[in-house]
Design an enzyme around this catalytic site. Structure first.
Site, PDB file in Angstrom:
ATOM      1  N   ASP A  29       0.859  -1.170   0.000  1.00  0.00           N
ATOM      2  CA  ASP A  29       0.000   0.000   0.000  1.00  0.00           C
ATOM      3  C   ASP A  29       0.903   1.230   0.000  1.00  0.00           C
ATOM      4  O   ASP A  29       1.862   1.298   0.771  1.00  0.00           O
ATOM      5  CB  ASP A  29      -0.880  -0.003   1.258  1.00  0.00           C
ATOM      6  CG  ASP A  29      -2.314   0.374   0.961  1.00  0.00           C
ATOM      7  OD1 ASP A  29      -2.511   1.466   0.411  1.00  0.00           O
ATOM      8  OD2 ASP A  29      -3.225  -0.418   1.286  1.00  0.00           O
ATOM      9  N   ASP A  59      -3.206   4.467  -2.286  1.00  0.00           N
ATOM     10  CA  ASP A  59      -4.301   4.929  -1.444  1.00  0.00           C
ATOM     11  C   ASP A  59      -4.842   6.281  -1.914  1.00  0.00           C
ATOM     12  O   ASP A  59      -4.058   7.195  -2.184  1.00  0.00           O
ATOM     13  CB  ASP A  59      -3.775   5.044  -0.005  1.00  0.00           C
ATOM     14  CG  ASP A  59      -4.865   5.260   1.008  1.00  0.00           C
ATOM     15  OD1 ASP A  59      -5.732   4.391   1.131  1.00  0.00           O
ATOM     16  OD2 ASP A  59      -4.833   6.310   1.687  1.00  0.00           O
ATOM     17  N   GLU A  69      -6.619   3.577  -5.757  1.00  0.00           N
ATOM     18  CA  GLU A  69      -7.954   3.690  -5.157  1.00  0.00           C
ATOM     19  C   GLU A  69      -8.550   5.036  -5.568  1.00  0.00           C
ATOM     20  O   GLU A  69      -7.905   6.066  -5.424  1.00  0.00           O
ATOM     21  CB  GLU A  69      -7.856   3.604  -3.636  1.00  0.00           C
ATOM     22  CG  GLU A  69      -9.224   3.540  -2.988  1.00  0.00           C
ATOM     23  CD  GLU A  69      -9.228   4.001  -1.535  1.00  0.00           C
ATOM     24  OE1 GLU A  69     -10.155   3.645  -0.819  1.00  0.00           O
ATOM     25  OE2 GLU A  69      -8.296   4.728  -1.127  1.00  0.00           O
ATOM     26  N   HIS A  76     -10.897  -3.939   3.356  1.00  0.00           N
ATOM     27  CA  HIS A  76     -10.854  -3.537   4.763  1.00  0.00           C
ATOM     28  C   HIS A  76     -11.733  -2.325   5.059  1.00  0.00           C
ATOM     29  O   HIS A  76     -11.808  -1.897   6.202  1.00  0.00           O
ATOM     30  CB  HIS A  76      -9.410  -3.231   5.135  1.00  0.00           C
ATOM     31  CG  HIS A  76      -8.887  -2.048   4.354  1.00  0.00           C
ATOM     32  ND1 HIS A  76      -8.738  -2.090   2.976  1.00  0.00           N
ATOM     33  CD2 HIS A  76      -8.523  -0.812   4.738  1.00  0.00           C
ATOM     34  CE1 HIS A  76      -8.292  -0.910   2.557  1.00  0.00           C
ATOM     35  NE2 HIS A  76      -8.148  -0.118   3.606  1.00  0.00           N
ATOM     36  N   ASP A  77     -12.379  -1.757   4.053  1.00  0.00           N
ATOM     37  CA  ASP A  77     -13.171  -0.542   4.247  1.00  0.00           C
ATOM     38  C   ASP A  77     -14.679  -0.774   4.223  1.00  0.00           C
ATOM     39  O   ASP A  77     -15.441   0.191   4.264  1.00  0.00           O
ATOM     40  CB  ASP A  77     -12.828   0.487   3.154  1.00  0.00           C
ATOM     41  CG  ASP A  77     -11.467   1.135   3.376  1.00  0.00           C
ATOM     42  OD1 ASP A  77     -11.028   1.222   4.545  1.00  0.00           O
ATOM     43  OD2 ASP A  77     -10.839   1.547   2.386  1.00  0.00           O
TER      44      ASP A  77
HETATM   45  C1  GLC Z   1      -8.302   4.679   1.934  1.00  0.00           C
HETATM   46  C2  GLC Z   1      -8.076   3.430   2.726  1.00  0.00           C
HETATM   47  C3  GLC Z   1      -8.727   3.593   4.055  1.00  0.00           C
HETATM   48  C4  GLC Z   1      -8.090   4.747   4.754  1.00  0.00           C
HETATM   49  C5  GLC Z   1      -8.162   6.022   3.911  1.00  0.00           C
HETATM   50  C6  GLC Z   1      -7.259   7.088   4.438  1.00  0.00           C
HETATM   51  O1  GLC Z   1      -9.638   4.885   1.664  1.00  0.00           O
HETATM   52  O2  GLC Z   1      -8.533   2.298   2.038  1.00  0.00           O
HETATM   53  O3  GLC Z   1      -8.638   2.441   4.830  1.00  0.00           O
HETATM   54  O4  GLC Z   1      -8.717   4.959   5.978  1.00  0.00           O
HETATM   55  O5  GLC Z   1      -7.756   5.789   2.588  1.00  0.00           O
HETATM   56  O6  GLC Z   1      -5.919   6.734   4.245  1.00  0.00           O
END
Ligand code: GLC
Ligand code: CA
Length: 560
Positions: free
Chosen positions: A101, A205, A259, A332-333
């Site tokens: 990540d 991310d 993402e 994980h979200d």
């Molecule tokens: C992304 C991650 C998430 C995190 C956020 C801030 O959305 O997947 O888990 O809390 O970024 O870094």
């Protein structure tokens, strides 16, 4: 010949590890890399080709690793660089690639850069972040009206400097100023550090957030969270920055998946083209995760299969031949998918159907830890059992509207991403075999029934189904590269699609819900001439072109 250029990352499937809850190798209640090392054979056995690690970096855990305090090290709770190298080598020896990540929209407020940036404008790190004077008069009001998506306002005041710093996420996650060329050099150094070690790629991310509008103007006033978003989402400079990073990534042939909240296919095509010179290989969009909510999980709506089908089908159509899909239904979200789109009463059947539904579409599939055994949401009793900054922020928001803690906890049990963060259930022993001591976060009490050991022993388990699907996909280019077509477009309970390639055809039939409906094969798909390759119920003795569906039934047929 497929019209989509064959590439290794299109053919791979990926297993996501959220390290804190995956496997605890030293029995202190926290997942770690010792645990990962022990589970490499298990991961290999799933038939995946890569592991994506959610952040392994040192972190004060304001957002469990997504607040990174040192980009070139491993969190002491998880191990150290030597142990990471063992995991990397062990994975490579098994033909598994490693994807890290990359969290560069923000750092932790404990990161050395941020600590030094607080020394003031003389510090070479001051402009690594967004430090601004408050609004006049008196400067006691934040520089603009932005609200964070995680924790109140997007600005935090520092008395010594008489300045505010900006954070789109939690207070402990100050945003990096990517417009500063020194920050971009740091990012490139981080990339090189891991790529030199042998890491194969990155999951980037919130990568579409890394450029902020010049002048930091006020945002659209009515937004209750994330106000100002239009000034930090997918701005043109994101692409320039990615181009710079890509030069480094290309030296190593590294893979990237970005993402991208609120991404649309039209915009995605500006980042992910099927040619050399693309900025990202894949993007995670969120559209298909909105079939039971409005924009975010927490604003719940009744599940709509039509919305789900539309999201998948649109992305399939739009990416075909020009980009590539990243297919996932858990990470994980988000809460566990069986609770959301499936049924607890038909946990295994609906879990199998959901797995086939997305893994057999064209694209690169991602499987999140515990998804392969059908782990489900946890029910907690009290707010203080929760751990996530979003949960607390949301409570603070609705508390003002008079919502009681009890009522809120009920919602959180369904909607919080913490449902995906309970320790993985390995065995039927104490704490699901995760650890003997108290785990950092409660294990779901359903572990005696739902665990890896039990699933291994049962040939009809979800675990074996996932393995079979992932292997089948690898052996059949029609799954990976085929062209997708949606059937039964307006059905509210059937999701039926086909994939076709070089004269080969596959039909995937997914029944949502337990109410029986009549299915008739679409024209051109004669089931009596096909081979049934998957079914979550025993296959019929003789195939017919019409049948009444069983609860959450799934069938897959192939034609040569
Ligand atoms: C992304 C991650 C998430 C995190 C956020 C801030 O959305 O997947 O888990 O809390 O970024 O870094
Ligand atoms: Ca541990």
């Amino acid at each position: 010949m497929p019209i989509q250029n064959p590439t290794w990352w299109k053919e791979m499937s990926v297993y996501q590890i959220w390290p804190r809850s995956f496997a605890d190798g030293n029995n202190d209640g926290i997942g770690d890399l010792h645990g990962v090392l022990e589970k490499l054979d298990y991961i290999k056995s799933l038939g995946v080709d890569a592991i994506w690690f959610s952040p392994l970096y040192p972190s004060p855990n304001a957002d469990y690793g997504y607040d990174c305090a040192d980009y070139k090290n491993i969190h002491p709770e998880y191990g150290d660089l030597d142990l990471f190298k063992q995991v990397l080598d062990g994975a490579h020896a098994r033909g598994i690639k490693i994807i890290l990540d990359l969290v560069i929209n923000h750092t932790s407020d404990h990161h050395e850069w941020f600590v030094k940036s607080k020394e003031g404008p003389e510090s070479e790190y001051h402009d690594y972040y967004f430090w601004r004077k408050g609004k006049k008069p008196g400067g006691k009001k934040p520089p603009n009206n932005w609200l964070s998506v995680f924790e109140g306002g997007a600005w935090e005041y520092n008395k010594d400097l008489d300045k505010w710093y900006m954070h789109v996420f939690a207070k402990g996650q100050p945003d990096l100023n990517m417009a500063n060329p020194k920050v971009r050099e740091e990012v490139k150094n981080i990339l090189r550090f891991w790529l030199e070690m042998g890491v194969d790629g990155f999951r980037e991310d919130v990568i579409t957030y890394i450029s902020k509008r010049e002048g930091l103007p006020n945002g659209f006033p009515l937004m209750p969270v994330g106000r100002g978003m239009e000034h930090w989402t997918s701005l043109p400079l994101v692409k320039d920055y990615l181009k710079e990073f890509k030069e480094v990534l290309d030296e190593y042939g590294a893979f990237t998946v970005g993402e991208a909240p609120m991404m649309t296919p039209a915009l995605a095509k500006e980042y992910i083209t099927d040619e050399a010179g693309n900025l990202l290989d894949l993007m995670f969009h969120f559209k298909h995760m909105e079939a039971d909510c409005f924009l975010i999980d927490w604003i719940g709506l009744p599940f709509s299969l039509k919305k789900l089908k539309k999201a998948f089908s649109t992305w399939q159509r739009e990416m075909h031949g020009v980009g590539w899909n990243a297919n996932y239904i858990e990470n994980h979200d988000h809460p566990r998918i069986i609770n959301r789109y499936g049924s607890l009463n038909y946990r295994v059947q609906s879990g199998k159907m959901l797995a086939a539904m997305y893994i057999l579409q064209s694209g690169t599939p991602f499987v999140y830890q515990g998804q392969e055994i059908g782990m489900t949401n946890i029910t907690l009793d009290r707010l203080d059992q929760f751990k996530d900054v979003i949960t607390f922020n949301n409570y603070n928001l609705v508390k003002k509207l008079g919502v009681s803690e009890q009522r809120f906890v009920k919602v959180a049990n369904r909607r919080s991403r913490e449902n995906a963060r309970t320790p993985v259930q390995w065995t039927g022993e104490k704490n699901g075999g995760f650890c003997d001591v108290d785990p950092w976060f409660p294990v779901n009490p359903n572990y005696p029934e739902i665990n890896v050991e039990t699933a291994e022993a049962d040939p009809d388990s979800l675990l074996h189904w996932y393995r079979a699907l992932l292997n089948f996909r690898k052996e059949n280019p029609v799954v990976i590269y085929g062209s997708y077509r949606k059937h039964y477009k307006s059905s509210r309970s059937l999701y039926v699609y086909s994939q076709e390639l070089d004269g080969k055809k596959m039909l995937v039939i997914c029944k949502f819900g337990d109410k029986p409906v009549q299915f008739s094969a679409p024209q051109g798909f004669d089931l009596t001439q096909a081979k049934q390759v998957f079914g979550n119920y025993a296959a019929p003795e003789t195939q017919t072109n019409g049948f009444v569906t069983k609860p959450w039934e799934c069938r897959v047929y192939m034609w040569d």
